[in-house]
Design a protein around this motif. Structure first.
Motif, PDB file in Angstrom:
ATOM      1  N   LEU A  13       0.589  -1.390  -0.025  1.00  0.00           N
ATOM      2  CA  LEU A  13      -0.029   0.010   0.215  1.00  0.00           C
ATOM      3  C   LEU A  13       0.925   1.384  -0.095  1.00  0.00           C
ATOM      4  O   LEU A  13       2.100   1.412   0.418  1.00  0.00           O
ATOM      5  CB  LEU A  13      -0.980   0.001   1.224  1.00  0.00           C
ATOM      6  N   THR A  14       0.237   2.492  -0.423  1.00  0.00           N
ATOM      7  CA  THR A  14       0.970   3.792  -0.369  1.00  0.00           C
ATOM      8  C   THR A  14       0.753   4.315   0.926  1.00  0.00           C
ATOM      9  O   THR A  14      -0.070   3.961   1.584  1.00  0.00           O
ATOM     10  CB  THR A  14       0.485   4.591  -1.669  1.00  0.00           C
ATOM     11  N   SER A  16      -0.823   7.026   1.314  1.00  0.00           N
ATOM     12  CA  SER A  16      -2.200   7.539   1.338  1.00  0.00           C
ATOM     13  C   SER A  16      -3.318   6.495   1.828  1.00  0.00           C
ATOM     14  O   SER A  16      -4.123   6.531   2.356  1.00  0.00           O
ATOM     15  CB  SER A  16      -2.468   8.167   0.128  1.00  0.00           C
ATOM     16  N   GLN A  17      -3.065   5.231   0.991  1.00  0.00           N
ATOM     17  CA  GLN A  17      -3.761   4.081   1.470  1.00  0.00           C
ATOM     18  C   GLN A  17      -3.907   3.641   2.715  1.00  0.00           C
ATOM     19  O   GLN A  17      -4.863   3.297   3.420  1.00  0.00           O
ATOM     20  CB  GLN A  17      -3.567   3.066   0.394  1.00  0.00           C
ATOM     21  N   GLU A  20      -5.765   6.171   4.874  1.00  0.00           N
ATOM     22  CA  GLU A  20      -7.266   6.080   4.565  1.00  0.00           C
ATOM     23  C   GLU A  20      -7.806   4.919   5.353  1.00  0.00           C
ATOM     24  O   GLU A  20      -8.900   4.861   5.832  1.00  0.00           O
ATOM     25  CB  GLU A  20      -7.274   5.778   3.133  1.00  0.00           C
ATOM     26  N   ARG A  21      -7.100   3.705   5.548  1.00  0.00           N
ATOM     27  CA  ARG A  21      -7.528   2.675   6.403  1.00  0.00           C
ATOM     28  C   ARG A  21      -7.476   2.794   7.891  1.00  0.00           C
ATOM     29  O   ARG A  21      -8.268   2.152   8.730  1.00  0.00           O
ATOM     30  CB  ARG A  21      -6.716   1.525   5.825  1.00  0.00           C
TER      31      ARG A  21
END
Length: 69
Positions: A13-14, A16-17, A20-21
């Motif tokens: 994952l990045t 940002s991802q 988000e989580r």
């Protein structure tokens, strides 16, 4: 080091991802898988809350000088 969010690996994952989580509605929980400096792995459960951050204030003097606090 962060390893997982809610049991799911973050390896692919990045940033940002991952953010988000981790974010979510206040009062809900999130489980984070962590590795400490001694290479031990553990899982912690956190309750999400709104984090208030004080903002910067400023003023302009004589049209040339600014003051930030």
């Amino acid at each position: 080091m962060l390893l997982s969010v809610d049991g799911d690996s973050i390896d692919t994952l990045t940033v940002s991802q991952v953010v988000e989580r981790v974010r979510g509605l206040p009062g809900t929980t999130v489980r984070l898988g962590l590795r400490d400096p001694d290479d031990r792995e553990r899982e912690v459960e956190l309750s999400r809350e709104i984090i208030r951050v004080a903002s910067v204030t400023g003023r302009l003097f004589g049209g040339r000088y600014g003051y930030l606090q």
